[in-house]
Each structure stands twice: as structure tokens, then as C-alpha cells.
Design an enzyme around this catalytic site. Structure first.
Site, PDB file in Angstrom:
ATOM      1  N   THR A 142     -54.253 102.482  -2.717  1.00 59.10           N
ATOM      2  CA  THR A 142     -55.782 102.453  -3.195  1.00 59.10           C
ATOM      3  C   THR A 142     -55.811 101.341  -4.362  1.00 59.10           C
ATOM      4  O   THR A 142     -54.583 100.875  -4.784  1.00 59.10           O
ATOM      5  CB  THR A 142     -56.247 103.662  -3.916  1.00 59.10           C
ATOM      6  OG1 THR A 142     -55.225 104.034  -5.021  1.00 59.10           O
ATOM      7  CG2 THR A 142     -55.926 104.807  -2.857  1.00 59.10           C
ATOM      8  N   ASP A 143     -56.566 101.197  -4.743  1.00 66.14           N
ATOM      9  CA  ASP A 143     -56.601 100.058  -6.052  1.00 66.14           C
ATOM     10  C   ASP A 143     -55.954 100.432  -7.159  1.00 66.14           C
ATOM     11  O   ASP A 143     -55.525  99.687  -8.142  1.00 66.14           O
ATOM     12  CB  ASP A 143     -58.264  99.813  -6.293  1.00 66.14           C
ATOM     13  CG  ASP A 143     -58.921  98.761  -5.374  1.00 66.14           C
ATOM     14  OD1 ASP A 143     -58.229  98.192  -4.380  1.00 66.14           O
ATOM     15  OD2 ASP A 143     -60.161  99.214  -5.228  1.00 66.14           O
ATOM     16  N   CYS A 144     -55.867 101.841  -7.435  1.00 71.56           N
ATOM     17  CA  CYS A 144     -55.416 102.397  -8.854  1.00 71.56           C
ATOM     18  C   CYS A 144     -53.987 102.894  -8.446  1.00 71.56           C
ATOM     19  O   CYS A 144     -53.291 102.771  -9.346  1.00 71.56           O
ATOM     20  CB  CYS A 144     -56.294 103.280  -9.164  1.00 71.56           C
ATOM     21  SG  CYS A 144     -56.913 104.662  -8.111  1.00 71.56           S
ATOM     22  N   TYR A 145     -53.689 103.152  -7.142  1.00 71.41           N
ATOM     23  CA  TYR A 145     -52.335 103.337  -6.642  1.00 71.41           C
ATOM     24  C   TYR A 145     -51.901 102.356  -5.438  1.00 71.41           C
ATOM     25  O   TYR A 145     -51.967 102.884  -4.129  1.00 71.41           O
ATOM     26  CB  TYR A 145     -52.270 104.958  -6.473  1.00 71.41           C
ATOM     27  CG  TYR A 145     -52.593 105.740  -7.570  1.00 71.41           C
ATOM     28  CD1 TYR A 145     -51.752 106.092  -8.383  1.00 71.41           C
ATOM     29  CD2 TYR A 145     -53.817 106.436  -7.442  1.00 71.41           C
ATOM     30  CE1 TYR A 145     -51.858 106.849  -9.570  1.00 71.41           C
ATOM     31  CE2 TYR A 145     -54.005 107.532  -8.497  1.00 71.41           C
ATOM     32  CZ  TYR A 145     -53.105 107.552  -9.331  1.00 71.41           C
ATOM     33  OH  TYR A 145     -53.414 108.252 -10.516  1.00 71.41           O
TER      34      TYR A 145
END
Lengths: 396, 139
Positions: free
Chosen positions: A135-138
Site C-alpha cells: 500500500t502507499d503507507c506499507y
């Protein structure tokens, strides 16, 4: 009559009188109930045996870059990742990936969740393998690394069901060997298997859940944990003897404790040929002697505790509810029981030896002032029964 | 005549081409009564043989001297099956599966489990049933 506070004060001052659940039987016989109730502060109970409904929450901390694991394996044993990014839940009966299970019956089931928990507590280096969709954050999509329990932020045992109050004696009424969670059972009732610490077992010493409740501090494999809920399948409302001892499973406890404080000798992986893997766990629970009724119930002896003998070839798997007969734990410990006129050799899965050791370890900790008692914040239900799972047609 | 004794032995055959009928010679030439519990002796592989021998001390000693000429080592104490004290939890699950009471309760009060190697006939039932992997076989 004593209060928790008075007992804890005596523990703090090093004056507490603490006996194990087997020692108390003779002590009360000698001193009488009234005198003993004044003298004795705590009776320690314990059990060591397979507790399949066990597992642990592990937090790995964040890698650089970060990953939100959507699938993960520890030592090739699948862990549950439907939690926050680097939290997983490892279950005791989860089998290692690629284990042939019962493809070549009876399988050996050499390694699984229970063994990972043992290795973790032993401080061994374990492998984590995780995958993610990213994901963008992970952003990280795959991780393989090695860790020990010391590297983890938390390793918290979180067991939905431990310490069954009483348990079945398993026997095999068929003409072939069967492979069960109660061990290998030979055909034609050649052997039987039981699993309880009997007179030492926590809930058999507090049959009405007067002192063991939610919040009770317990000794879990050397760590100080607590009861966080009634255990799954808790059913205090079943048949009891006139003295109040359940004649079957009955009560259970949901327990939690910090695995970083645990000792390997009390956290042991198990392999049952033809069945699967599990975890054997050592648990000690102190019973505060608040009054003489509570003391009287801790004096329960193996002779007074009845266990149901159940056929594991048909009645158990088909859930018929049939009980062949009841036998007491004195008979069980003799190594031979009588079932419908025939003698049957009987062995145990629960270790009385280890339970006794734990009862003494806990008693010593209390005497030293290292273990204080906690009053429950809620009590376990006494009247509930266990519901079956009904296989229904899809509602219209 | 000297008294006869029975000894339980484990013979270890390193990779060798021992195709001699050793047991035959123990019986025929050394007057020993032999009771083989378990054997795995295959050409070009390491091999093991666990057996009881009954005879006079002198005959047993001579028999073993004969066996050693084949580069076979004789273990008078180590047996094919062992109980690992560290792994055993003393649950007692093995006891009903042990046909000779080699595995037994040694202390009725504490329910401590002990292993009497002399009584073990190496049926390996304990290895199959111990959930903790406390029993193991040398071969």
C-alpha cells in the site's frame, strides 16, 4: 472469615500459610476444618497438560520500509494476520506448511504452533516470512527475517480455553486402532486415556467459581498472568455430584500472560500421531481461604472426582452424548479401571508430576511474597450449558 | 560349571562388508543363547543389532572378542531405545503402550515415570505414542 486484603498483608509480611491442594487434604483431616480455615491462607492448585485452545499475539515492530503483512508464517507455521500491520496471532494447533498430515495415515505431525511457542520461549532464533499486496503507507511486499523473543515488542499468550474443570476418559470400542487428541487408543477397549490433574486441578478445587473469576492472577509457565474471560465452551451448569463436583468438562478459563517471563519446561509442543499438534502448558492458580466452605472444597480428593468414560470410535465423533460409565481419579491413577465388568489399562496425558511441581513452585512464590492474590472483577457463570452447532438448511 | 548370566547388548556395525553369520557363530562356537530384539544390518550401511546373550561370563567375553574381530563395537550400556529425561513430562501416557513395564511409575506419590532399559524389548511403541518426542531410537 478472611479478606483478600488480609491474606495479601500476610503474604507481604512473609507470614502466609500456604499449602498445595494435595497437602491440604491431610492437613484438614488432622487439624479440623475450623482450625485449618483460620490457619491456612492459600491453597495452590495446578495442572500441566495439552491445552489446544492456546496461542499468542506477537508484535514484530516495523521494518524499513514498512510492511502490512497479509499472510505470514513463523517457522513455516501459518499465523493469522487479520490484525494491524505487524501483529499476528499464532495458534497452538496450526500445522507446519507442507506437513503431510494424515496423507500417510497415521501421520507424525512433527511440528506446529505449539512447538513454535516452545521454541520462542526457549529463546531460539525463528524465521518470519510475510507477504503483502503493498500500500502507499506499507510499500514492502515481502519480508524474510530472523528473530528471537527478545526482538519482539510483545509476545503475549492469549488462550481462549484452558484448565478444563474435568475431562473425559477416552476408550475405543471399535476393532481398529484410532488416533485421537487423547492419544492412540487400541481396539476393543484395550487401553484408556484420561487428562486431568484431579485433586490438584484448579477448578476442581473451586467447583462453584467462588474465588477463580475474571481478573484472578494465575501462574502461567512461570509468568504471572490472569483470567481475562470465561473460557470458550465454559458450561458450569452440567451434572454434578452431591458435593458439587462436575461429572464432565464443565468450567474453563481464558488466560493470558507475558511469554517473555515464561519457562520452556512448562510450554511444550506436542505431536499426536494420526491426530495433529498441540501445546502442553503448566498453570498454577492460588485459592484464597476466605472461609471454611472454600477450604472444604479444596480438600476434594481423587476418590471423590468422577470422570465420564466415552467411546472415541463412535460416540465422541458422532456427538451422541453417550457415557459408558463414570470412574474416579483414584481408580484412574491406579493404572487400571473397570468398564462394564472388564479391566482396562489406563494412562494419562496430563502430568500429575509437573502439576505437583507447579503447585509447589507457586506456593514458594507466595510464601516469599513474590505472588499476590487478586480478587476477581467478575465471576464465572455457574448455570450455563454448552450449545451444539446445528447444521441447518439455508433459510429461505 | 560357572553360572550363566544374561546381558543386553547393542552391537554397532560401521560401514563394513560383514557378511559372516555372526549370530550363528555366537551360538555354535561360543555356547551362547541369543535373543535378538531388533536388527538392521544392511551391506554398505551402518548397522545395529540389539540382543540378549545368555551364557557364562567367559563365553560372553570370548563371543564379544570374536564379534570385535569384524570391527563391530559392543555397547554394554547404551541401548537402542532411550528416554530423554529433559523431554519427558512424566504424563504417563506411554505406560499402557509399553508391553513389558520397562516404562513405569517409579514413585506413586509424584507419578514420576522411569525407564528400565533392561526390560525394554525395543518394540518402539513408546516412540510412536509419546507426544513430547521423549523416547527415541538409535536406529
Amino acid at each position: 472469615m478472611k479478606t483478600y486484603e488480609q491474606i495479601n498483608n500476610r503474604i507481604e509480611s512473609g507470614k502466609a500459610v500456604v499449602l498445595t491442594a494435595d497437602e491440604i487434604i491431610d492437613y484438614v483431616e488432622k487439624k479440623g476444618l475450623a482450625t485449618a480455615a483460620k490457619e491456612v491462607d492459600v491453597v495452590t492448585t495446578a495442572t500441566f497438560g495439552p491445552m489446544c485452545s492456546s496461542g499468542c499475539v506477537l508484535n514484530f515492530g516495523h521494518s524499513k520500509p514498512k510492511i502490512r503483512m497479509s499472510e505470514a508464517w513463523v517457522q513455516d507455521v501459518l499465523v493469522y494476520t487479520g490484525l494491524a500491520a505487524v501483529d499476528v496471532y499464532l495458534g497452538a494447533t496450526q500445522l507446519r506448511h507442507s506437513d503431510p498430515a494424515n496423507m500417510d495415515h497415521p501421520g507424525e505431525f512433527r511440528y506446529g504452533g505449539g512447538h513454535v511457542m516452545e521454541d520462542l520461549v526457549a529463546g531460539k532464533t525463528l524465521q518470519l516470512f510475510g507477504l503483502s499486496y503493498g500500500t502507499d503507507c506499507y510499500p514492502l511486499r515481502e519480508i524474510r527475517t530472523y528473530f528471537t523473543i527478545g526482538d519482539l515488542n510483545q509476545a503475549i499468550m492469549l488462550n481462549p480455553r484452558n484448565c478444563y474443570q474435568n475431562y473425559n476418559v477416552a476408550i475405543n470400542d471399535s476393532q481398529r486402532s484410532i488416533y485421537t487428541y487423547m492419544g492412540t487408543l487400541e481396539p476393543d477397549r484395550k487401553n484408556a486415556s484420561y487428562c486431568s490433574a484431579g485433586q490438584l486441578s484448579p477448578l476442581l478445587n473451586d467447583p462453584y467459581y467462588e474465588t477463580i473469576g475474571v481478573g484472578t492472577r494465575v501462574w502461567m509457565a512461570g509468568a504471572h498472568g490472569h483470567v481475562y474471560a470465561e473460557g470458550t465452551q465454559h458450561a458450569g451448569g452440567g451434572a454434578r455430584t452431591p458435593d458439587g463436583i462436575p461429572k464432565g468438562g464443565a468450567g474453563t478459563l481464558a488466560l493470558t500472560a507475558d511469554m517473555k517471563q515464561m519457562r520452556q519446561e512448562f510450554v511444550r509442543g506436542m505431536s499426536f500421531r494420526g491426530y495433529g499438534v498441540s501445546l502442553a502448558l503448566g498453570i498454577g492458580i492460588p485459592i484464597p481461604i476466605l472461609n471454611k466452605d472454600i477450604l472444604k472444597r479444596t480438600c476434594v480428593s481423587d476418590r471423590e472426582i468422577l470422570a465420564p468414560v466415552v467411546d472415541y470410535s463412535t460416540d465422541y465423533p458422532q456427538n451422541t452424548g453417550k457415557v459408558l460409565c463414570h470412574v474416579n481419579y483414584e481408580q484412574l491413577r491406579s493404572g487400571e479401571i473397570e468398564v462394564e465388568g472388564r479391566k482396562v489399562a489406563v494412562g494419562s496425558l496430563s502430568s500429575y508430576y509437573k502439576a505437583l511441581e507447579i503447585a509447589h513452585l507457586l506456593a514458594d512464590e507466595i510464601r516469599r511474597g513474590d505472588f499476590r492474590l487478586v480478587e476477581p472483577i467478575a465471576y464465572l457463570p455457574k448455570e450455563t450449558t454448552m450449545k451444539p452447532l446445528v447444521i441447518r438448511e439455508k433459510p429461505l | 560349571m560357572s553360572q550363566t548370566v544374561t546381558k543386553k547388548l547393542m552391537l554397532f556395525f560401521p560401514r563394513c562388508e560383514c557378511e559372516k553369520p555372526i549370530i550363528y557363530h555366537l551360538v555354535k562356537d561360543h555356547n551362547l543363547i541369543v535373543n535378538v530384539y531388533r536388527a538392521k544390518v544392511t551391506p554398505d550401511e551402518e548397522g545395529y543389532l540389539v540382543l540378549d546373550v545368555t551364557g557364562t561370563e567367559e563365553d560372553i567375553q570370548q563371543g564379544m572378542t570374536f564379534v570385535k574381530t569384524f570391527n563391530v563395537s559392543v555397547n554394554y550400556t547404551g541401548k537402542g531405545v532411550t528416554l530423554d529425561e529433559e523431554h519427558c513430562t512424566h504424563c504417563g501416557h506411554c505406560i499402557t503402550h509399553c508391553p513389558t513395564e520397562a516404562l513405569h511409575i517409579t514413585n506413586r506419590a509424584t507419578r514420576e515415570v522411569a525407564f528400565n532399559e533392561a526390560k525394554c524389548i525395543e518394540c518402539l511403541a513408546c516412540i510412536r505414542v509419546c507426544p513430547f518426542g521423549a523416547c527415541s531410537s538409535a536406529f
